[in-house]
Design a protein around this motif. Structure first.
Motif, PDB file in Angstrom:
ATOM      1  N   MET A   1      -1.171 -43.176 104.264  1.00  0.00           N
ATOM      2  CA  MET A   1      -0.459 -41.925 104.102  1.00  0.00           C
ATOM      3  C   MET A   1      -0.447 -41.549 102.629  1.00  0.00           C
ATOM      4  O   MET A   1      -0.225 -42.393 101.787  1.00  0.00           O
ATOM      5  N   ALA A   2      -0.678 -40.339 102.329  1.00  0.00           N
ATOM      6  CA  ALA A   2      -0.526 -39.884 100.952  1.00  0.00           C
ATOM      7  C   ALA A   2       0.964 -39.819 100.636  1.00  0.00           C
ATOM      8  O   ALA A   2       1.801 -39.816 101.528  1.00  0.00           O
ATOM      9  N   LEU A   3       1.266 -39.765  99.368  1.00  0.00           N
ATOM     10  CA  LEU A   3       2.651 -39.637  98.940  1.00  0.00           C
ATOM     11  C   LEU A   3       2.931 -38.175  98.622  1.00  0.00           C
ATOM     12  O   LEU A   3       2.022 -37.357  98.504  1.00  0.00           O
ATOM     13  N   MET A   4       4.215 -37.857  98.472  1.00  0.00           N
ATOM     14  CA  MET A   4       4.621 -36.505  98.117  1.00  0.00           C
ATOM     15  C   MET A   4       5.792 -36.602  97.151  1.00  0.00           C
ATOM     16  O   MET A   4       6.459 -37.633  97.076  1.00  0.00           O
ATOM     17  N   ILE A   5       6.041 -35.543  96.420  1.00  0.00           N
ATOM     18  CA  ILE A   5       7.177 -35.491  95.508  1.00  0.00           C
ATOM     19  C   ILE A   5       8.168 -34.475  96.070  1.00  0.00           C
ATOM     20  O   ILE A   5       7.792 -33.348  96.394  1.00  0.00           O
ATOM     21  N   THR A   6       9.418 -34.907  96.198  1.00  0.00           N
ATOM     22  CA  THR A   6      10.447 -34.040  96.785  1.00  0.00           C
ATOM     23  C   THR A   6      11.106 -33.163  95.725  1.00  0.00           C
ATOM     24  O   THR A   6      10.889 -33.328  94.522  1.00  0.00           O
ATOM     25  N   ASP A   7      11.966 -32.270  96.190  1.00  0.00           N
ATOM     26  CA  ASP A   7      12.696 -31.351  95.312  1.00  0.00           C
ATOM     27  C   ASP A   7      13.670 -32.075  94.387  1.00  0.00           C
ATOM     28  O   ASP A   7      14.225 -31.461  93.474  1.00  0.00           O
ATOM     29  N   ASP A   8      13.882 -33.366  94.605  1.00  0.00           N
ATOM     30  CA  ASP A   8      14.764 -34.136  93.729  1.00  0.00           C
ATOM     31  C   ASP A   8      14.101 -34.450  92.387  1.00  0.00           C
ATOM     32  O   ASP A   8      14.749 -34.974  91.480  1.00  0.00           O
ATOM     33  N   CYS A   9      12.822 -34.121  92.246  1.00  0.00           N
ATOM     34  CA  CYS A   9      12.065 -34.371  91.013  1.00  0.00           C
ATOM     35  C   CYS A   9      12.773 -33.720  89.823  1.00  0.00           C
ATOM     36  O   CYS A   9      13.193 -32.562  89.893  1.00  0.00           O
ATOM     37  N   ILE A  10      12.870 -34.466  88.719  1.00  0.00           N
ATOM     38  CA  ILE A  10      13.509 -33.953  87.505  1.00  0.00           C
ATOM     39  C   ILE A  10      12.475 -33.624  86.419  1.00  0.00           C
ATOM     40  O   ILE A  10      12.831 -33.415  85.267  1.00  0.00           O
ATOM     41  N   ASN A  11      11.191 -33.624  86.785  1.00  0.00           N
ATOM     42  CA  ASN A  11      10.114 -33.298  85.841  1.00  0.00           C
ATOM     43  C   ASN A  11      10.140 -34.182  84.590  1.00  0.00           C
ATOM     44  O   ASN A  11       9.944 -33.714  83.473  1.00  0.00           O
ATOM     45  N   CYS A  12      10.359 -35.460  84.799  1.00  0.00           N
ATOM     46  CA  CYS A  12      10.456 -36.379  83.661  1.00  0.00           C
ATOM     47  C   CYS A  12       9.089 -36.774  83.109  1.00  0.00           C
ATOM     48  O   CYS A  12       9.003 -37.338  82.021  1.00  0.00           O
ATOM     49  N   ASP A  13       8.016 -36.525  83.862  1.00  0.00           N
ATOM     50  CA  ASP A  13       6.648 -36.763  83.409  1.00  0.00           C
ATOM     51  C   ASP A  13       6.242 -38.235  83.342  1.00  0.00           C
ATOM     52  O   ASP A  13       5.260 -38.563  82.714  1.00  0.00           O
ATOM     53  N   VAL A  14       6.969 -39.137  83.973  1.00  0.00           N
ATOM     54  CA  VAL A  14       6.551 -40.543  83.914  1.00  0.00           C
ATOM     55  C   VAL A  14       5.536 -40.897  84.994  1.00  0.00           C
ATOM     56  O   VAL A  14       4.768 -41.833  84.829  1.00  0.00           O
ATOM     57  N   CYS A  15       5.492 -40.150  86.076  1.00  0.00           N
ATOM     58  CA  CYS A  15       4.586 -40.485  87.176  1.00  0.00           C
ATOM     59  C   CYS A  15       3.143 -40.062  86.911  1.00  0.00           C
ATOM     60  O   CYS A  15       2.202 -40.790  87.253  1.00  0.00           O
ATOM     61  N   GLU A  16       2.957 -38.906  86.303  1.00  0.00           N
ATOM     62  CA  GLU A  16       1.607 -38.358  86.125  1.00  0.00           C
ATOM     63  C   GLU A  16       0.648 -39.323  85.419  1.00  0.00           C
ATOM     64  O   GLU A  16      -0.453 -39.580  85.915  1.00  0.00           O
ATOM     65  N   PRO A  17       1.003 -39.904  84.270  1.00  0.00           N
ATOM     66  CA  PRO A  17       0.055 -40.803  83.604  1.00  0.00           C
ATOM     67  C   PRO A  17      -0.169 -42.125  84.328  1.00  0.00           C
ATOM     68  O   PRO A  17      -1.154 -42.820  84.058  1.00  0.00           O
ATOM     69  N   GLU A  18       0.697 -42.471  85.264  1.00  0.00           N
ATOM     70  CA  GLU A  18       0.561 -43.734  86.000  1.00  0.00           C
ATOM     71  C   GLU A  18      -0.445 -43.658  87.140  1.00  0.00           C
ATOM     72  O   GLU A  18      -0.904 -44.682  87.631  1.00  0.00           O
ATOM     73  N   CYS A  19      -0.786 -42.462  87.582  1.00  0.00           N
ATOM     74  CA  CYS A  19      -1.666 -42.300  88.738  1.00  0.00           C
ATOM     75  C   CYS A  19      -3.126 -42.570  88.354  1.00  0.00           C
ATOM     76  O   CYS A  19      -3.715 -41.820  87.580  1.00  0.00           O
TER      77      CYS A  19
END
Length: 82
Positions: A1-19
């Motif tokens: 299953m792919a993952l998704m980001i919910t509306d609880d996201c705070i736009n902290c930018d820590v996930c993007e470089p980890e992918c």
């Protein structure tokens, strides 16, 4: 299953470089995951790295993109050419 980001996201930018597949990008309001590139880190890591670093735990499985581990591994091979 792919993952998704919910509306609880705070736009902290820590996930993007980890992918490792570059599946995460800024959306209009919150970060988004491209299900065509998300392998839940299969082929790269034992666990999804974005989920590990997310401080608000807003990256669940996407029920609209149900995939087996075999399908995720196949997607990994297509994306990486390995």
């Amino acid at each position: 299953m792919a993952l998704m980001i919910t509306d609880d996201c705070i736009n902290c930018d820590v996930c993007e470089p980890e992918c490792p597949n570059e599946a995460i990008s800024p959306g209009e309001e919150i970060y988004e995951i491209d299900p065509g590139k998300c392998t839940e880190c299969v082929g790269h890591y034992d666990e999804p790295q974005c989920q590990q670093v997310c401080p608000v735990d807003c990256i669940p499985l996407d029920p609209e993109h149900n995939e087996t581990n075999e399908q995720l591994m196949e997607k990994y091979h297509k994306l990486t050419g390995l």
